[in-house]
Motif scaffolding. Structure first.
Motif, short mmCIF file in Angstrom:
data_model
loop_
_atom_site.label_atom_id
_atom_site.label_comp_id
_atom_site.label_asym_id
_atom_site.label_seq_id
_atom_site.Cartn_x
_atom_site.Cartn_y
_atom_site.Cartn_z
N HIS A 68 0.85 -1.19 0.00
CA HIS A 68 0.00 0.00 0.00
C HIS A 68 0.89 1.25 0.00
O HIS A 68 1.60 1.49 0.98
CB HIS A 68 -0.90 0.03 1.24
CG HIS A 68 -1.66 -1.23 1.48
ND1 HIS A 68 -2.73 -1.60 0.70
CD2 HIS A 68 -1.50 -2.20 2.41
CE1 HIS A 68 -3.21 -2.75 1.15
NE2 HIS A 68 -2.47 -3.14 2.17
N PRO A 69 0.89 2.10 -1.03
CA PRO A 69 0.23 1.84 -2.31
C PRO A 69 1.05 0.90 -3.17
O PRO A 69 2.24 0.73 -2.92
CB PRO A 69 0.19 3.24 -2.94
CG PRO A 69 1.42 3.90 -2.41
CD PRO A 69 1.59 3.40 -1.00
N VAL A 70 0.43 0.31 -4.16
CA VAL A 70 1.11 -0.66 -5.02
C VAL A 70 1.89 0.09 -6.11
O VAL A 70 1.29 0.75 -6.95
CB VAL A 70 0.11 -1.62 -5.68
CG1 VAL A 70 0.85 -2.63 -6.54
CG2 VAL A 70 -0.71 -2.34 -4.61
N LEU A 95 17.00 -11.44 -9.09
CA LEU A 95 16.28 -10.40 -8.36
C LEU A 95 14.90 -10.94 -7.99
O LEU A 95 14.13 -11.33 -8.87
CB LEU A 95 16.13 -9.13 -9.21
CG LEU A 95 15.41 -7.97 -8.51
CD1 LEU A 95 16.26 -7.43 -7.36
CD2 LEU A 95 15.10 -6.84 -9.51
N LEU A 96 14.60 -10.97 -6.70
CA LEU A 96 13.33 -11.48 -6.21
C LEU A 96 12.47 -10.32 -5.73
O LEU A 96 12.93 -9.49 -4.93
CB LEU A 96 13.56 -12.46 -5.05
CG LEU A 96 14.58 -13.58 -5.27
CD1 LEU A 96 14.70 -14.44 -4.02
CD2 LEU A 96 14.18 -14.42 -6.48
N LEU A 97 11.24 -10.24 -6.20
CA LEU A 97 10.31 -9.20 -5.76
C LEU A 97 9.61 -9.65 -4.49
O LEU A 97 9.04 -10.74 -4.43
CB LEU A 97 9.28 -8.90 -6.85
CG LEU A 97 9.84 -8.37 -8.18
CD1 LEU A 97 8.69 -8.01 -9.11
CD2 LEU A 97 10.73 -7.15 -7.95
N ILE A 98 9.64 -8.80 -3.47
CA ILE A 98 9.06 -9.13 -2.17
C ILE A 98 8.06 -8.05 -1.79
O ILE A 98 8.45 -6.93 -1.42
CB ILE A 98 10.14 -9.25 -1.08
CG1 ILE A 98 11.26 -10.21 -1.53
CG2 ILE A 98 9.53 -9.69 0.24
CD1 ILE A 98 12.45 -10.22 -0.60
N ALA A 99 6.78 -8.36 -1.88
CA ALA A 99 5.74 -7.41 -1.48
C ALA A 99 5.65 -7.38 0.03
O ALA A 99 5.57 -8.42 0.68
CB ALA A 99 4.40 -7.81 -2.10
N ASP A 100 5.66 -6.19 0.62
CA ASP A 100 5.64 -6.06 2.07
C ASP A 100 4.41 -5.29 2.52
O ASP A 100 4.15 -4.19 2.04
CB ASP A 100 6.90 -5.35 2.56
CG ASP A 100 6.91 -5.19 4.07
OD1 ASP A 100 6.76 -6.21 4.77
OD2 ASP A 100 7.07 -4.06 4.55
N ASP A 101 3.67 -5.88 3.43
CA ASP A 101 2.49 -5.24 4.01
C ASP A 101 2.86 -4.67 5.37
O ASP A 101 3.14 -5.42 6.31
CB ASP A 101 1.37 -6.28 4.15
CG ASP A 101 0.06 -5.64 4.59
OD1 ASP A 101 0.06 -4.45 4.95
OD2 ASP A 101 -0.98 -6.34 4.55
N ASP A 102 2.88 -3.36 5.47
CA ASP A 102 3.31 -2.74 6.73
C ASP A 102 2.30 -2.95 7.86
O ASP A 102 2.59 -2.65 9.03
CB ASP A 102 3.57 -1.25 6.54
CG ASP A 102 2.36 -0.49 6.03
OD1 ASP A 102 1.35 -1.14 5.69
OD2 ASP A 102 2.41 0.75 5.98
N LEU A 103 1.11 -3.47 7.53
CA LEU A 103 0.10 -3.73 8.55
C LEU A 103 0.16 -5.17 9.06
O LEU A 103 -0.55 -5.51 10.01
CB LEU A 103 -1.30 -3.45 7.98
CG LEU A 103 -1.54 -2.02 7.46
CD1 LEU A 103 -2.94 -1.90 6.89
CD2 LEU A 103 -1.30 -0.98 8.56
N HIS A 107 6.71 -9.70 8.58
CA HIS A 107 7.08 -9.16 7.27
C HIS A 107 7.75 -10.24 6.42
O HIS A 107 8.64 -10.96 6.89
CB HIS A 107 8.01 -7.97 7.44
CG HIS A 107 7.37 -6.82 8.16
ND1 HIS A 107 6.47 -5.98 7.55
CD2 HIS A 107 7.48 -6.39 9.44
CE1 HIS A 107 6.06 -5.07 8.42
NE2 HIS A 107 6.66 -5.31 9.57
N SER A 108 7.34 -10.32 5.18
CA SER A 108 7.84 -11.37 4.30
C SER A 108 9.33 -11.23 4.04
O SER A 108 10.03 -12.23 3.87
CB SER A 108 7.07 -11.34 2.97
OG SER A 108 7.11 -10.04 2.39
N TYR A 109 9.85 -10.01 4.03
CA TYR A 109 11.27 -9.86 3.77
C TYR A 109 12.12 -10.43 4.91
O TYR A 109 13.23 -10.90 4.69
CB TYR A 109 11.63 -8.39 3.51
CG TYR A 109 11.51 -7.47 4.71
CD1 TYR A 109 12.56 -7.31 5.60
CD2 TYR A 109 10.35 -6.75 4.94
CE1 TYR A 109 12.47 -6.47 6.69
CE2 TYR A 109 10.24 -5.91 6.02
CZ TYR A 109 11.30 -5.77 6.90
OH TYR A 109 11.19 -4.94 7.98
N MET A 110 11.58 -10.42 6.13
CA MET A 110 12.34 -10.99 7.24
C MET A 110 12.43 -12.50 7.14
O MET A 110 13.42 -13.10 7.58
CB MET A 110 11.70 -10.58 8.57
CG MET A 110 12.00 -9.15 8.98
SD MET A 110 13.78 -8.78 9.02
CE MET A 110 14.35 -9.95 10.27
#
Length: 331
Positions: A68-70, A95-103, A107-110
């Protein structure tokens, strides 16, 4: 095809062939060239997994971007991502795309960091006070921030001078005699958005002008289009409009074009950050803040990531690019 076959053909040891293909400095350039040529002739590909285990590297970099926002609907961002991926691929790094939702609670990146599935992270659309960067810095994991943030220790970052870009664009309009200048900006607290907004506000304040035509909204063409119609229906409408992204800018350009106010004596001056998208149906050359070519940016960021992975001093990995300006034909 094995290393033994290449070694036998060239009269070298398997160890020498292996070290040549892995780029070790103790192998001469001439020997490395012979080995690489023979490997290419035979169609040899190294065992990537085994090499990664031996070298202690994953050969993968994660690009963290917000849900958010995309940003994936932003052509400028996606072109930049494509160039970064292309440049890293030349060094056999994925290169890997990692969508992160701050809510989200986790977190997926962790998960990528804790399972050691990436060598480093590129963190896009940073905040002025970014908890993601603070967390990565606290655990000592290498990252390159796309945007500056307030952190307790030095860190690697790449950024455009967003403040200067919007400040000079606003001053340009003021110098042309405009006193009612609108800004259509994104409604979030990402650092590059707040920097652009502040450049606009400071330029107006220096000239003693009002910021009453400032509007914030989601980054969409529809928002840019409808907001422009609303602004022009005011008793004192703006005579110039700035947009902090080209998605807004495209919507503004479409509205002005339909009203017959994009060109001509009654035109509203328009300045679009990054210029209109390449697929815009508006074919008028509008004024634009130009950051850089996507190819140039991609190469710069990929180079910085490679240097980060190789342990280069972070103080040497801080780059600020200055924007340019194109006056177009609509001012």
């Amino acid at each position: 095809m094995s290393l033994k076959a290449i070694a036998k053909e060239l009269g070298l040891s398997v160890t020498t062939v292996s070290r040549a293909l892995n780029g070790y400095d103790d192998v001469s350039k001439e020997t490395r060239a012979r080995v690489e040529a023979e490997a290419q002739r035979r169609g040899y590909r190294p065992n990537t997994f085994a090499r990664r285990l031996k070298m202690g590297k994953i050969d993968a970099v994660g690009l963290v971007f917000p849900v958010h926002p995309v940003p994936l609907n932003n052509s400028v961002f996606m072109e930049m991502v494509g160039e970064i991926s292309h440049e890293l691929a030349r060094h056999e790094i994925d290169l890997l795309l990692i969508a992160d939702d701050d809510l989200a609670d986790k977190h997926s990146y962790m998960r990528m960091v804790q399972s050691r599935r990436v060598d480093a992270l590129i963190v896009a659309h940073t905040l002025d006070h970014d908890p993601r960067l603070e967390q990565l810095q606290s655990i000592g994991f290498p990252f390159l921030a796309l945007g500056r943030s307030q952190l307790p220790q030095p860190y690697a970052w790449f950024d455009f001078d967003n403040y200067a870009g919007m400040y000079h664009a606003t001053r340009w309009l003021i110098d042309k005699g405009h006193q009612r200048i609108a800004l259509l900006g994104e409604n979030n607290s990402q650092a590059f958005i707040t920097q652009r907004r502040q450049g606009y506000l400071d330029a107006l304040a220096e000239a003693g002008l009002s910021s009453e035509w400032l509007r914030t909204m989601p980054p969409s063409r529809r928002a840019g289009y409808t907001t422009t119609l609303d602004l022009l229906s005011l008793a004192s409408p703006p005579t110039a409009i700035l947009t902090d992204c080209n998605t807004h800018g495209d919507g503004v350009a479409m509205a002005l074009s339909q009203l017959g106010r994009l060109t001509g004596d009654n035109a509203v001056s328009l300045v679009v950050y990054d210029g209109l998208p390449q697929d815009s149906i508006v074919d008028v050359d509008v004024a634009a803040v130009i950051q850089a070519t996507r190819q140039g940016v991609g190469k710069q960021i990929a180079d910085m990531v490679l240097r980060l992975i190789n342990g280069e001093d972070i103080a040497q990995l801080q780059v600020l690019w200055q924007p340019g300006f194109s006056a177009g034909q609509t001012a």
